[in-house]
Structure formats: C-alpha cells, structure tokens
Design a protein around this motif. Structure first.
Motif, PDB file in Angstrom:
ATOM      1  N   HIS A 133     -71.951  51.971   3.011  1.00  0.00           N
ATOM      2  CA  HIS A 133     -70.608  51.978   2.818  1.00  0.00           C
ATOM      3  C   HIS A 133     -70.175  51.368   1.505  1.00  0.00           C
ATOM      4  O   HIS A 133     -68.864  50.890   1.323  1.00  0.00           O
ATOM      5  CB  HIS A 133     -69.836  51.303   4.107  1.00  0.00           C
ATOM      6  CG  HIS A 133     -70.175  51.553   5.253  1.00  0.00           C
ATOM      7  ND1 HIS A 133     -69.601  53.056   5.673  1.00  0.00           N
ATOM      8  CD2 HIS A 133     -70.977  50.971   6.174  1.00  0.00           C
ATOM      9  CE1 HIS A 133     -70.226  52.952   6.994  1.00  0.00           C
ATOM     10  NE2 HIS A 133     -71.110  51.950   7.296  1.00  0.00           N
ATOM     11  N   TYR A 134     -70.947  51.879   0.632  1.00  0.00           N
ATOM     12  CA  TYR A 134     -70.565  51.243  -0.818  1.00  0.00           C
ATOM     13  C   TYR A 134     -70.209  52.685  -1.661  1.00  0.00           C
ATOM     14  O   TYR A 134     -71.021  53.592  -1.647  1.00  0.00           O
ATOM     15  CB  TYR A 134     -71.902  50.677  -1.594  1.00  0.00           C
ATOM     16  CG  TYR A 134     -71.619  50.270  -2.988  1.00  0.00           C
ATOM     17  CD1 TYR A 134     -70.857  49.140  -3.345  1.00  0.00           C
ATOM     18  CD2 TYR A 134     -72.113  51.172  -4.220  1.00  0.00           C
ATOM     19  CE1 TYR A 134     -70.803  48.756  -4.697  1.00  0.00           C
ATOM     20  CE2 TYR A 134     -72.019  50.829  -5.504  1.00  0.00           C
ATOM     21  CZ  TYR A 134     -71.366  49.708  -5.607  1.00  0.00           C
ATOM     22  OH  TYR A 134     -71.294  49.238  -7.128  1.00  0.00           O
ATOM     23  N   GLN A 135     -69.212  52.550  -2.372  1.00  0.00           N
ATOM     24  CA  GLN A 135     -68.857  53.893  -3.381  1.00  0.00           C
ATOM     25  C   GLN A 135     -69.433  53.881  -4.820  1.00  0.00           C
ATOM     26  O   GLN A 135     -68.918  53.245  -5.584  1.00  0.00           O
ATOM     27  CB  GLN A 135     -67.423  54.088  -3.389  1.00  0.00           C
ATOM     28  CG  GLN A 135     -67.049  55.219  -3.991  1.00  0.00           C
ATOM     29  CD  GLN A 135     -65.543  55.679  -3.982  1.00  0.00           C
ATOM     30  OE1 GLN A 135     -64.966  54.512  -3.662  1.00  0.00           O
ATOM     31  NE2 GLN A 135     -65.277  56.950  -4.436  1.00  0.00           N
ATOM     32  N   THR A 136     -70.284  54.445  -5.051  1.00  0.00           N
ATOM     33  CA  THR A 136     -71.019  54.796  -6.233  1.00  0.00           C
ATOM     34  C   THR A 136     -70.208  55.614  -7.190  1.00  0.00           C
ATOM     35  O   THR A 136     -70.001  56.778  -6.519  1.00  0.00           O
ATOM     36  CB  THR A 136     -72.469  55.207  -6.242  1.00  0.00           C
ATOM     37  OG1 THR A 136     -73.318  54.635  -5.551  1.00  0.00           O
ATOM     38  CG2 THR A 136     -73.035  55.430  -7.689  1.00  0.00           C
ATOM     39  N   LYS A 137     -69.808  55.295  -8.098  1.00  0.00           N
ATOM     40  CA  LYS A 137     -68.786  56.149  -9.017  1.00  0.00           C
ATOM     41  C   LYS A 137     -69.714  56.757 -10.183  1.00  0.00           C
ATOM     42  O   LYS A 137     -69.352  57.823 -10.312  1.00  0.00           O
ATOM     43  CB  LYS A 137     -67.534  55.444  -9.512  1.00  0.00           C
ATOM     44  CG  LYS A 137     -66.693  54.899  -8.241  1.00  0.00           C
ATOM     45  CD  LYS A 137     -65.464  54.278  -8.866  1.00  0.00           C
ATOM     46  CE  LYS A 137     -64.965  53.335  -7.663  1.00  0.00           C
ATOM     47  NZ  LYS A 137     -64.006  52.386  -8.132  1.00  0.00           N
ATOM     48  N   ASN A 138     -70.421  55.864 -10.736  1.00  0.00           N
ATOM     49  CA  ASN A 138     -71.054  56.268 -12.105  1.00  0.00           C
ATOM     50  C   ASN A 138     -72.222  55.232 -12.014  1.00  0.00           C
ATOM     51  O   ASN A 138     -72.269  54.251 -11.474  1.00  0.00           O
ATOM     52  CB  ASN A 138     -70.267  56.263 -13.447  1.00  0.00           C
ATOM     53  CG  ASN A 138     -69.394  54.835 -13.451  1.00  0.00           C
ATOM     54  OD1 ASN A 138     -70.187  53.719 -13.540  1.00  0.00           O
ATOM     55  ND2 ASN A 138     -68.373  54.804 -13.639  1.00  0.00           N
ATOM     56  N   MET A 139     -73.519  55.838 -12.628  1.00  0.00           N
ATOM     57  CA  MET A 139     -74.610  55.242 -12.672  1.00  0.00           C
ATOM     58  C   MET A 139     -75.382  55.461 -14.014  1.00  0.00           C
ATOM     59  O   MET A 139     -75.339  56.526 -14.546  1.00  0.00           O
ATOM     60  CB  MET A 139     -75.342  55.071 -11.546  1.00  0.00           C
ATOM     61  CG  MET A 139     -76.070  56.475 -11.521  1.00  0.00           C
ATOM     62  SD  MET A 139     -77.396  56.881  -9.996  1.00  0.00           S
ATOM     63  CE  MET A 139     -76.282  56.962  -8.659  1.00  0.00           C
ATOM     64  N   VAL A 140     -76.380  54.524 -14.455  1.00  0.00           N
ATOM     65  CA  VAL A 140     -77.508  54.759 -15.417  1.00  0.00           C
ATOM     66  C   VAL A 140     -78.491  54.417 -14.739  1.00  0.00           C
ATOM     67  O   VAL A 140     -78.757  53.268 -13.962  1.00  0.00           O
ATOM     68  CB  VAL A 140     -77.033  54.019 -16.523  1.00  0.00           C
ATOM     69  CG1 VAL A 140     -77.026  52.485 -16.470  1.00  0.00           C
ATOM     70  CG2 VAL A 140     -78.196  54.338 -17.683  1.00  0.00           C
ATOM     71  N   THR A 141     -79.586  55.205 -14.807  1.00  0.00           N
ATOM     72  CA  THR A 141     -80.855  55.251 -14.118  1.00  0.00           C
ATOM     73  C   THR A 141     -82.074  55.329 -15.168  1.00  0.00           C
ATOM     74  O   THR A 141     -82.136  56.103 -16.166  1.00  0.00           O
ATOM     75  CB  THR A 141     -81.344  56.501 -13.219  1.00  0.00           C
ATOM     76  OG1 THR A 141     -80.051  56.301 -12.149  1.00  0.00           O
ATOM     77  CG2 THR A 141     -82.638  56.133 -12.525  1.00  0.00           C
ATOM     78  N   VAL A 142     -82.720  54.342 -15.322  1.00  0.00           N
ATOM     79  CA  VAL A 142     -83.658  54.191 -16.322  1.00  0.00           C
ATOM     80  C   VAL A 142     -85.477  54.053 -15.611  1.00  0.00           C
ATOM     81  O   VAL A 142     -85.354  53.193 -14.741  1.00  0.00           O
ATOM     82  CB  VAL A 142     -83.735  53.165 -17.633  1.00  0.00           C
ATOM     83  CG1 VAL A 142     -82.358  53.155 -18.196  1.00  0.00           C
ATOM     84  CG2 VAL A 142     -83.516  51.541 -16.806  1.00  0.00           C
ATOM     85  N   PRO A 143     -86.421  54.600 -16.343  1.00  0.00           N
ATOM     86  CA  PRO A 143     -87.652  54.544 -15.773  1.00  0.00           C
ATOM     87  C   PRO A 143     -88.104  52.888 -16.393  1.00  0.00           C
ATOM     88  O   PRO A 143     -87.805  52.270 -17.069  1.00  0.00           O
ATOM     89  CB  PRO A 143     -88.357  55.420 -16.668  1.00  0.00           C
ATOM     90  CG  PRO A 143     -87.607  55.601 -17.772  1.00  0.00           C
ATOM     91  CD  PRO A 143     -86.162  55.277 -17.486  1.00  0.00           C
TER      92      PRO A 143
END
Length: 176
Positions: A133-143
C-alpha cells in the motif's frame, strides 16, 4: 552597450548558479562517503553496516524509502534484505524473481537505471506497491557488485523528496 553588459552579467550569474549547484552535489556526495566510511569503521556487524549504508544513501539523495535486495544463489532469487520506510515490516525477507522487474533488470545488466515515472515503465513490478500500500512514484536502482565485479544484488531508492527526479548525480552518489 548597457544591454550587452546586462546579458553578460546574466550569463555569468547563470554560470555561477550552475557551479554552485555542482558544488552542492559534490558536497552531498562527500558527506555520504564520510558517513558510510564512519559506519564501516565503527561497526563490525555486516547487517548493521548495510542498514546504515542504506540509510545514508537515502539521506544523501533526499529520498524517503529504499531497499537492498541481495541475491540468494541457493534459491536463485533477489531477497529484500534491508528496507527503510513504512513498508519495511512487510517487505523484509520477501523475494523477487531476478528475471522480472526493474530490480531484476539492473541485477542482470549491471547498469543503473533511473525511472522517472514507474507507471510508464512496463518492467516495473506493481505487485510490491499493491502488497505494501505504498505508492512508488519514481526510483533509482543501482547494482551492488562484489569486489571482483560480480553482481550480488541491487539497491532501490524511492520517491525523491521535493520537486524533481533522480538524476546522474544521484547515481554517482549511490554508486560510491
């Protein structure tokens, strides 16, 4: 002549503002490095080091939630090992197939990824938001890679605070 001087002054002011922004970004990066280095030298428990690192990264890029997903070779899954944010009790310990989602994509390719609007990215796995029930809007994903460059997991940082999106400076900070 006065108009030319005014234009030149505006250009210099814009250049100075740009340099001030770059300096602020570098200062934030150095602060994050100092904080993480202090955590590494003061803690001996790997879990506490990783948790501290994740928290420092969130502060450095001004985000309000994030997670470290580590690859479990025996089960061949990415596991939410550490989560910071309101979804932590729900997500910690859950697993994802590394063949799916943005986390899986970054794990497989080893390339960081900025997602400005998760609703526009077909590889975003919306099941996590539905579960928490959390709204992800934007993200950055790094290895996350081992010392010899092998992938061991990913870090996802969610929802940039304030106005704007994650950018290359954020990736540089997180990759440190």
């Amino acid at each position: 002549m006065a108009a030319a001087d005014g234009t030149q002054t505006e250009q210099l002011r814009a250049e100075l503002d740009g340099l001030a922004g770059q300096l602020a970004e570098r200062t934030a990066q150095l602060h994050a490095v100092r904080h993480i280095t202090a955590a590494l030298s003061s803690k001996t428990d790997l879990d506490e080091i990783l948790r501290s690192t994740l928290t420092s990264c969130l502060q450095a890029v001004k985000a309000n939630a994030g997670s470290l997903l580590l690859y479990d070779e025996r089960e061949a899954v990415l596991q939410f090992r550490f989560v910071v944010g309101e979804a932590a009790p729900i997500l910690t310990g859950k697993t994802l197939d590394p063949q799916h989602g943005i986390a899986g994509e970054v794990f497989r390719t080893g390339a960081p990824k900025i997602t400005e609007d998760v609703t526009q990215d077909k590889s975003h796995y919306q099941g996590i938001d539905a579960m928490t029930h959390y709204q992800t809007k934007n993200m950055v994903t790094v290895p996350i890679k081992s010392i010899n460059g092998e992938p061991v997991g990913v870090m996802q940082i969610l929802n940039k605070e304030g106005v704007g999106f994650f950018d290359e400076n954020d990736i540089d900070t997180l990759m440190i």
